[in-house]
Design a protein around this motif. Structure first.
Motif, mmCIF file in Angstrom:
data_model
loop_
_atom_site.group_PDB
_atom_site.id
_atom_site.type_symbol
_atom_site.label_atom_id
_atom_site.label_comp_id
_atom_site.label_asym_id
_atom_site.label_seq_id
_atom_site.Cartn_x
_atom_site.Cartn_y
_atom_site.Cartn_z
ATOM 1 N N TYR A 23 0.854 -1.205 0.000
ATOM 2 C CA TYR A 23 0.000 0.000 0.000
ATOM 3 C C TYR A 23 0.887 1.251 0.000
ATOM 4 C CZ TYR A 23 -4.197 -2.730 1.082
ATOM 5 O OH TYR A 23 -5.253 -3.613 1.031
ATOM 6 N N ASP A 26 1.557 6.710 3.027
ATOM 7 C CA ASP A 26 0.685 7.458 3.933
ATOM 8 C C ASP A 26 -0.517 6.622 4.378
ATOM 9 O OD1 ASP A 26 -0.135 7.481 1.344
ATOM 10 O OD2 ASP A 26 -1.133 9.440 1.433
ATOM 11 N N PHE A 27 -1.007 5.786 3.469
ATOM 12 C CA PHE A 27 -2.123 4.896 3.789
ATOM 13 C C PHE A 27 -1.706 3.914 4.894
ATOM 14 C CE2 PHE A 27 -4.746 1.133 3.245
ATOM 15 C CZ PHE A 27 -6.017 1.659 3.016
ATOM 16 N N ASP A 65 -9.370 -9.101 -1.216
ATOM 17 C CA ASP A 65 -9.441 -7.682 -0.861
ATOM 18 C C ASP A 65 -8.141 -6.957 -1.207
ATOM 19 O OD1 ASP A 65 -10.758 -5.456 0.511
ATOM 20 O OD2 ASP A 65 -9.114 -5.684 1.936
ATOM 21 N N ARG A 68 -7.923 -6.290 -4.878
ATOM 22 C CA ARG A 68 -8.805 -5.194 -5.319
ATOM 23 C C ARG A 68 -8.313 -3.846 -4.820
ATOM 24 N NH1 ARG A 68 -13.359 -8.617 -4.321
ATOM 25 N NH2 ARG A 68 -13.421 -7.801 -2.214
ATOM 26 N N SER A 69 -7.906 -3.792 -3.536
ATOM 27 C CA SER A 69 -7.694 -2.467 -2.953
ATOM 28 C C SER A 69 -6.292 -1.897 -3.182
ATOM 29 C CB SER A 69 -8.012 -2.512 -1.460
ATOM 30 O OG SER A 69 -7.129 -3.391 -0.805
ATOM 31 N N ARG A 72 -6.081 0.124 -6.328
ATOM 32 C CA ARG A 72 -6.962 1.291 -6.184
ATOM 33 C C ARG A 72 -6.258 2.376 -5.371
ATOM 34 N NH1 ARG A 72 -11.676 -0.622 -3.126
ATOM 35 N NH2 ARG A 72 -12.018 -1.994 -4.906
ATOM 36 N N GLU A 73 -5.612 1.963 -4.272
ATOM 37 C CA GLU A 73 -4.934 2.958 -3.437
ATOM 38 C C GLU A 73 -3.667 3.480 -4.102
ATOM 39 O OE1 GLU A 73 -6.429 4.224 -0.967
ATOM 40 O OE2 GLU A 73 -8.022 2.727 -1.120
ATOM 41 N N ARG A 78 -10.957 5.583 -5.693
ATOM 42 C CA ARG A 78 -12.200 5.122 -6.287
ATOM 43 C C ARG A 78 -13.269 6.189 -6.067
ATOM 44 N NH1 ARG A 78 -15.622 -0.197 -4.707
ATOM 45 N NH2 ARG A 78 -16.260 -0.710 -6.817
ATOM 46 N N PRO A 79 -13.989 6.569 -7.081
ATOM 47 C CA PRO A 79 -15.009 7.589 -6.872
ATOM 48 C C PRO A 79 -16.104 7.068 -5.942
ATOM 49 C CG PRO A 79 -15.246 6.620 -9.031
ATOM 50 C CD PRO A 79 -13.998 6.064 -8.454
#
Lengths: 634, 115
Positions: A23, A26-27, A65, A68-69, A72-73, A78-79
């Protein structure tokens, strides 16, 4: 505070914590500790399912998960709002790209929804594409790839053509070769060679059989091969006394001598005689195939007046500007003149001249092309099969397609969605097929005769990858086009209302047509395969006139340097015969110059006739193969 | 993150993940794992969110002003998240939209019959 990785779920937590590194920083800084807590809770809540199953369930969910994530991060937020399908997006440029991504996502979802269909289709396509890739790999390696020499199209192979017996590839007599060399006006260089076997001995080790290329001094000039180390043979090294020199092949130099440069000038022992190493060839020089080293041919002057003993092969380099056809015409002219000058030995002998590459692959070429044709038919069957599966599936999806059409999707749009699915299917099939093809090639190379196909493995290269991609893409379009067009023609009102199982007229006819095509293609293959197996069974059942049960064979070659006199050789074989007969379990021993049903056609072939009725012409003499046998052979 | 017109809550429909997180927080502040459990119960197997999706969504919802961090639970161990007024409004609007849609579907006789 996060759960310590040393607890009950220590290993899982450590792996999870490591994966969190994917990831953005910062996340991670904000949520890593919370995520570890959550994962720990998830493991604990699933513990009631059992230690293994609980962990498996937790990991299954977490990995999905993560997949997918993380992107995205990493790449975009993701809107919060739902995205509309790109077909509503009229912008050009990224709209086009997004449409492809949308189609792909749709295709992936569609395939995941029916795993049974997907697996069967992928395996079917993998077999078809894999078989094609495997055979193409061989075709590419053996037939398409040019020989690894400078301007290889300028190298030709020469044989004496026995026009009376219809044997186009006979070895050449020394006198004929000399005449060709002196009289031709079409070659820049011409060199004779033949392959031989000998024993190579290193002090204190068991001697080994090696192949050697016996060559005329200009041999490497014809190939335009320059030694990696040392030098080429000198012209005077074909004279007796100067001939104890050898040039090593790259593999032999590496395997037996460790690839050191100090090999030059060293002495090696072949058949108990010493030879000086004067050079090492680069790895691509492998002609005749699989030779360990090359030695100069020694031909005494009297040999060059011999028109009857055929034992040379020859290669030649065309002179600049000369074509293969011109060279062939010139050589035919020389052969015709020789037939007039020496009718007893040269009447009925022509010349066979062909590019070296074509000459080397002439035996495997028809078989490989036939195989490529056969696996192409297999691929066609796979295509038809998958098309049929898709048609059947398309029927089950008529409702879904009707809803899409009702919502405004055009016929082209639906066809494109289904076609994307089919192409994706075959690309996956192609990837699996690539794995299948590697296994196939290894199997073929293991069982094929060593002189027919290249030894060792064939590496995967861009040509093969491009071929697989092309075949997979085309397969996808071919197997998907019919179902896509058919499904996009769905009758809205019928499909939306329909609940029973009913196949519409044209769809059924199409599927029946495909089944007929499939059966006919399969029949062609089956008949071809059946005939081949039948020939093989008949070949195996041919009675060779000998009973090979309980019979062992071995090959013995004795060095002429130690056994120079005929009496010494005879004594050796007598002793061998006697000693072997005394071995426990041996009933009888026989000696022969060649085993039954083996040998080279035309080798040691002689003619004979009865003295009381001599033949009118040399052609009328009876031809026979001659073999020497010892006591006990029969 | 800049809140654009695109992301304003009255621009429904919301994504399923965002809607279910808002729905879960409507009963009061929760930590990440509790949100996950609540979504599991409400949405069933159709929407299985893991920690990555939960916190990614929360971060963006926070930036859009829909949720906020509401201190820690159990002695500072887990961070809690709560709805903002804007978040509650977005949830109400989305719920109303879904209810309208549901009515429409029912009126047309397209909804599966209940046993």
């Amino acid at each position: 505070m996060t759960p310590t990785p040393t607890g009950r779920y220590g290993a899982s937590l450590t792996i999870f914590r490591t994966l969190l590194a994917l990831y953005p920083k910062d996340f991670r800084a904000r949520f890593a500790a919370q995520m570890c807590e959550d994962f720990h809770d998830l493991l604990r809540s699933n513990a009631s399912r059992g230690p293994c199953r609980g962990r498996l369930t937790s990991w299954q969910r977490t990995v999905a998960d993560l997949i997918r994530s993380i992107p995205r991060e990493r790449f975009r937020g993701r809107p919060l709002r739902r995205a509309y399908p790109p077909s509503h997006n009229k912008r050009r440029g990224d709209g086009w790209m997004r449409a492809i991504v949308y189609d792909l996502r749709y295709a992936v979802r569609g395939l995941l929804k029916s795993p049974g269909f997907s697996i069967v289709a992928v395996l079917t396509l993998a077999l078809g594409i894999g078989a094609n890739t495997a055979i193409f790999t061989l075709v590419n390696q053996v037939l398409l790839r040019p020989l690894p020499y400078d301007t290889p199209e300028g190298i030709v192979a020469l044989w004496q053509h026995n026009t009376r017996d219809g044997e186009p590839r006979n070895t050449i007599a020394p006198a004929t070769l000399l005449a060709w060399e002196e009289r031709n006006a079409v070659f820049a260089s011409l060199a004779a060679y033949y392959a031989d076997r000998t024993t190579h001995a290193v002090d204190g080790e068991v001697p080994e059989w090696i192949s050697i290329g016996m060559v005329m001094p200009r041999f490497f000039q014809v190939l335009r091969a320059t030694p990696l180390l040392g030098r080429d043979f000198h012209p005077e090294e074909r004279q007796r006394g100067n001939h104890r020199v050898a040039i090593l092949s790259f593999d032999f130099w590496n395997q037996r001598f460790g690839g050191g440069e100090s090999i030059l000038g060293k002495t090696i022992t072949l058949n108990r005689l010493n030879y000086e190493v004067v050079g090492v060839m680069p790895p691509h020089v492998d002609f005749p195939r699989d030779v360990a080293l090359w030695r100069p041919i020694v031909v005494d002057e009297e040999d060059f007046s011999n028109w009857g003993a055929h034992y040379f092969r020859a290669i030649a380099r065309l002179a600049p500007g000369v074509t293969v056809d011109q060279a062939r015409a010139d050589m035919e002219r020389i052969a015709a003149n020789l037939a007039v000058e020496h009718p007893m030995s040269n009447a009925g002998w022509g010349v066979t001249l062909s590019p070296l590459h074509a000459d080397m692959v002439q035996h495997v070429r028809p078989a490989l092309l036939l195989l490529q044709g056969a696996v192409f038919v297999v691929l066609l069957i796979a295509c038809v099969n998958v098309a049929n599966l898709q048609l059947a599936r398309g029927r089950a999806r008529q409702g879904e397609i009707a809803v899409r059409t009702a919502l405004g999707a055009g016929r082209r749009r639906i066809a494109r969605l289904l076609l994307t699915e089919s192409v994706l299917l075959s690309l996956i099939g192609g990837t699996v097929g690539l794995v299948v093809s590697r296994a196939g090639i290894d199997a073929i190379l293991t069982f094929a005769p060593p002189d027919v196909l290249p030894a060792g493995s064939i590496p995967l290269d861009l040509t093969i990858l491009a071929f697989t991609l092309l075949v997979a893409g085309t397969t996808g379009v071919i197997s998907g086009l019919t179902p896509a067009l058919q499904s996009s023609k769905t009758d809205l009102s019928l499909a939306l209302r329909e609940t029973g199982t009913r196949t519409t007229g044209p769809g059924r006819r199409l599927r029946e047509g495909l089944v007929i095509l499939e059966i006919s293609l399969t029949l062609v293959l089956l008949i071809g395969g059946g005939l081949l197996i039948n020939s093989f069974i008949r070949l195996v059942n041919v009675d060779p006139g000998v009973n090979p049960d309980q019979t062992l064979t071995m090959r013995v070659s004795i060095p002429a340097s130690k056994y120079s006199e005929p009496i010494q050789r005879a004594s050796f074989f007598q002793q061998l015969h006697a000693a072997m007969g005394e071995l426990p379990g041996v009933q009888s021993v026989g000696l022969a110059s060649a085993l039954p049903v083996t040998g080279i056609p035309g080798y040691w072939r002689n003619t004979f006739y009865r003295p009381e009725s001599p033949p009118a012409t040399p052609d009328d003499r009876v031809k026979s193969q001659l073999r020497w046998v010892g006591p006990g052979y029969f | 993150m800049v809140i654009t017109k695109r992301d304003r809550p009255h621009m429904a429909p919301l994504t399923a993940a965002v809607f279910h997180i808002l729905l879960a927080l409507s009963d009061g502040p929760l930590h990440g794992y509790a949100i996950m459990k609540a979504v599991d119960e409400a949405a069933g197997p159709a929407l299985r969110m893991g920690p990555g999706t939960i916190y990614g969504s929360i971060q963006r919802m926070e930036a859009a002003g829909l949720v906020t961090e509401a201190g820690s639970a159990k002695g500072g161990k887990r961070r809690l998240f709560d709805l903002t007024a804007l978040g509650r409004q977005a949830l109400t609007e989305e719920s109303a939209r879904l209810a309208r849609l549901s009515d429409l579907v029912r009126t047309k006789g397209l909804a599966p019959r209940e046993a």
